[in-house]
Structure formats: C-alpha cells, structure tokens
Scaffold this motif. Structure first.
Motif, PDB file in Angstrom:
ATOM      1  N   UNK A 204       1.042  -1.118   0.048  1.00 36.25           N
ATOM      2  CA  UNK A 204      -0.108  -0.001   0.055  1.00 36.25           C
ATOM      3  C   UNK A 204       1.018   1.229  -0.068  1.00 36.25           C
ATOM      4  N   UNK A 205       0.461   2.086  -0.966  1.00 33.90           N
ATOM      5  CA  UNK A 205       1.195   3.524  -0.985  1.00 33.90           C
ATOM      6  C   UNK A 205       0.512   4.596  -0.105  1.00 33.90           C
ATOM      7  N   UNK A 206       1.070   5.023   1.042  1.00 36.05           N
ATOM      8  CA  UNK A 206       0.247   5.875   1.787  1.00 36.05           C
ATOM      9  C   UNK A 206       0.402   7.448   1.010  1.00 36.05           C
ATOM     10  N   UNK A 207      -0.868   8.024   0.964  1.00 37.73           N
ATOM     11  CA  UNK A 207      -0.878   9.437   0.468  1.00 37.73           C
ATOM     12  C   UNK A 207      -1.540  10.223   1.829  1.00 37.73           C
ATOM     13  N   UNK A 208      -1.799   9.826   2.935  1.00 34.72           N
ATOM     14  CA  UNK A 208      -2.343  10.345   3.800  1.00 34.72           C
ATOM     15  C   UNK A 208      -1.302  11.290   4.666  1.00 34.72           C
ATOM     16  N   UNK A 209      -1.670  12.204   5.453  1.00 35.82           N
ATOM     17  CA  UNK A 209      -0.844  12.738   6.379  1.00 35.82           C
ATOM     18  C   UNK A 209      -0.664  11.859   7.592  1.00 35.82           C
ATOM     19  N   UNK A 210       0.604  11.494   7.924  1.00 35.23           N
ATOM     20  CA  UNK A 210       0.469  10.682   9.010  1.00 35.23           C
ATOM     21  C   UNK A 210       1.019  11.356  10.281  1.00 35.23           C
ATOM     22  N   UNK A 211       0.379  11.035  11.495  1.00 39.48           N
ATOM     23  CA  UNK A 211       0.820  11.539  12.711  1.00 39.48           C
ATOM     24  C   UNK A 211       0.799  10.575  13.877  1.00 39.48           C
ATOM     25  N   UNK A 212       1.653  10.970  14.841  1.00 42.65           N
ATOM     26  CA  UNK A 212       1.931   9.890  15.879  1.00 42.65           C
ATOM     27  C   UNK A 212       0.476  10.096  16.936  1.00 42.65           C
ATOM     28  N   UNK A 213       0.198   8.947  17.400  1.00 45.25           N
ATOM     29  CA  UNK A 213      -0.818   9.116  18.318  1.00 45.25           C
ATOM     30  C   UNK A 213      -0.690   7.968  19.250  1.00 45.25           C
ATOM     31  N   UNK A 214      -0.208   8.127  20.482  1.00 43.58           N
ATOM     32  CA  UNK A 214       0.307   6.984  21.333  1.00 43.58           C
ATOM     33  C   UNK A 214       0.008   7.496  22.918  1.00 43.58           C
ATOM     34  N   UNK A 215       0.363   6.682  23.890  1.00 44.74           N
ATOM     35  CA  UNK A 215       0.284   7.035  25.203  1.00 44.74           C
ATOM     36  C   UNK A 215       0.639   8.257  25.617  1.00 44.74           C
ATOM     37  N   UNK A 216       1.813   8.552  25.026  1.00 45.32           N
ATOM     38  CA  UNK A 216       2.342  10.012  25.595  1.00 45.32           C
ATOM     39  C   UNK A 216       1.649  11.383  24.986  1.00 45.32           C
ATOM     40  N   UNK A 217       1.322  11.139  24.138  1.00 51.06           N
ATOM     41  CA  UNK A 217       0.644  12.219  23.241  1.00 51.06           C
ATOM     42  C   UNK A 217      -0.848  12.298  23.042  1.00 51.06           C
ATOM     43  N   UNK A 218      -1.470  11.234  23.691  1.00 49.74           N
ATOM     44  CA  UNK A 218      -2.823  10.843  23.260  1.00 49.74           C
ATOM     45  C   UNK A 218      -4.135  12.159  23.733  1.00 49.74           C
ATOM     46  N   UNK A 219      -3.685  12.728  24.944  1.00 51.54           N
ATOM     47  CA  UNK A 219      -4.492  14.021  25.196  1.00 51.54           C
ATOM     48  C   UNK A 219      -4.298  15.026  24.552  1.00 51.54           C
ATOM     49  N   UNK A 220      -3.029  15.260  24.221  1.00 54.76           N
ATOM     50  CA  UNK A 220      -2.531  16.317  23.346  1.00 54.76           C
ATOM     51  C   UNK A 220      -3.129  16.360  21.885  1.00 54.76           C
ATOM     52  N   UNK A 221      -3.128  15.174  21.551  1.00 56.04           N
ATOM     53  CA  UNK A 221      -3.219  15.039  20.027  1.00 56.04           C
ATOM     54  C   UNK A 221      -4.845  15.109  19.580  1.00 56.04           C
TER      55      UNK A 221
END
Length: 278
Positions: free
Chosen positions: A49-66
């Motif tokens: 699969x070729x990704x065309x999306x804007x990819x952002x990190x979303x994890x335990x450390x930044x979940x609330x802020x993101x």
C-alpha cells in the motif's frame, strides 16, 4: 459535513492477516493517526500500500494533546483513521479518548474489525468462552497488583490479561497466591507469529515455568473461580476459622485451611473474619 473517525484493527502478528478493507482504507485515508509511524509504514510496505495520508503519531504519551487536533480535522470534513501497533485501537491502546471527543462533537465513528489478541487467546486457551472479562495489564506495583487480584479472586468468568514478558513470572506467582495455585490458566506467547506458543497448566505450574524468563508478546487467560464446594456464607466461614483458633490454630493458618477445604479464595475468608470481628 464532518469526516468519519475510523478505528482500524491491525494484524497482531502476520501482515497477511490484514483484510482487503484495511488495505483499501490505508490507501484512501487523508489522515492517519498511528501509535508508531514506523510500524505503520512497515505494515503498509508489507501490504503493498502506498500511503498518501498525512501521518501523525498518536500514542500513550501524546494521546490527550493530540485528540483536539484530530477532532478539528474531523470537523473540517476530513476522515481520520486510527491504527495501533496490533489489534483494536482503544483496547489497552490509544483510542478511547478520541472516540469520546468525537462522539461529543457529533462526529460519526466507525470500526474496521479485525484481529484481537484478547479473543484469539481466549479461544485457543481451552478455558470456558461463554462468559469472559478483559482486565488489561495488571498493576506494576506489588501492593496494587495484590489488591487487584484479591478483588478478582471470586470472579466466576474466564479472565484475560496482557502482561510484559519481564513481569510475567511475578504476575503469575501473584495470581497463584490470590486465585490458588491449582487454578487452570494458559499463557499465549507470540500469537499468530512464527514462534507462537500456548502453554496450558495450573497457575502454580506456569509461574514456575515463567520464573526462568520468557520473551515475546504475552496474553494470559485464567479460569474463573469454581463454585464453592463447601461453606459459602461469610458468617459460616468466619465461624469455622474461629473454631480452629479456639483449638489453638493460628489465625492465618486457620484462614488458609478453611479456604482450601471449602474451595473459597483466601481473601474471601479473610474478609469474612474481619467483618465478623467488627
């Protein structure tokens, strides 16, 4: 119109377990929130699969802020796909807070179903599957862990836990102490992967095995509490302990003996004794 929040289940081991819908969604999504962006790109490569999306990190450390920024994307009309390293977002992984925020804003939420370590381990364990509960990761601190297991000692449903391989030995030992060393259980390691292993036995046997060290992703399945074979009323249990104490047996030993003879967790008998003395 708003976008749609899509929770996408990722393979828990083999990339080929991914569905055609996941492949299509990864290629079409304008925004992807990934627990680990490197793993996402590796998965996309494995799936061709070729990704065309804007990819952002979303994890335990930044979940609330993101979450706020992702909701803004949704309100602007852009779909957001959430994917974790393995399994379903929101199940011991980031996702719950974003779903709650999206629902509060009236944003549609959809799920792309797929693999789950919880149900995979449950059905392969050989333990009852008609009723079960998922307890996530046990507390790391010994005192908190003991209290959690003590509260679950009488749980009649099959229980499913996640655990780090580094803590597996002490966790199984704590389970054996709280639930009884003879309680049936299964440790599922590296599910669906090349070196998948399912080890079944009693909690006592599994604790001894894990004491030597274990590697890999771990899911633990524990049988529910059996129906009491003898006394079950707390007042009767407390009276049985009192009778042994009067005969000269130390209280701690009396509680252990009464619990074993009546098929009751020690915590239940101890609580009955405390209530009776109050």
């Amino acid at each position: 119109m708003t976008g749609t929040l899509l929770l996408a289940a990722a393979p828990i081991g083999r990339a080929e377990d991914a569905s055609a819908r996941l492949r299509e969604a990864l290629g079409d999504a304008p925004v992807i929130a990934a627990e680990d962006t490197r793993r996402l790109r590796r998965l996309a490569g494995d799936l061709g699969v070729e990704l065309s999306a804007r990819v952002v990190s979303y994890n335990d450390l930044n979940e609330r802020a993101r979450a706020a920024g992702l909701v803004e994307e949704l309100l602007a009309g852009r779909d957001v796909l959430v994917i974790t390293d393995a399994g379903m977002p929101g199940v011991s992984d980031p996702g719950y807070r974003l779903v709650r925020a999206a629902v509060a804003e009236g944003v549609p939420v959809s799920v792309l179903p797929g693999p789950s370590a919880v149900t995979t381990a449950l059905v392969v364990s050989g333990l009852p599957t008609d009723r079960f509960c998922f307890e996530g990761f046990p507390p790391r601190k010994p005192g908190e862990r003991a209290r959690r297991f003590g509260a679950l000692a009488g749980e009649p449903r099959t229980m499913v836990f996640f655990e780090s391989p580094r803590r597996l030995g002490v966790t199984l030992a704590a389970m054996a102490d709280a639930f009884g060393a003879g309680r049936p259980a299964a440790v599922c390691r590296e599910l669906t992967k090349t070196y998948e292993e399912v080890r079944r036995g009693t909690l006592g046997e599994l604790a001894a095995w894990a004491a030597g060290g274990v590697l890999g992703e771990i899911t633990v399945v524990v049988g529910g509490a059996p129906e009491p074979a003898g006394l079950s009323d707390p007042a009767d249990l407390a009276a049985a302990v009192a009778a042994r104490e009067e005969a000269g047996t130390p209280r701690k030993q009396a509680i252990t003996e009464v619990a074993k003879e009546n098929g009751a967790p020690k915590r239940v008998v101890y609580d009955a004794v405390v209530r009776a003395r109050k």
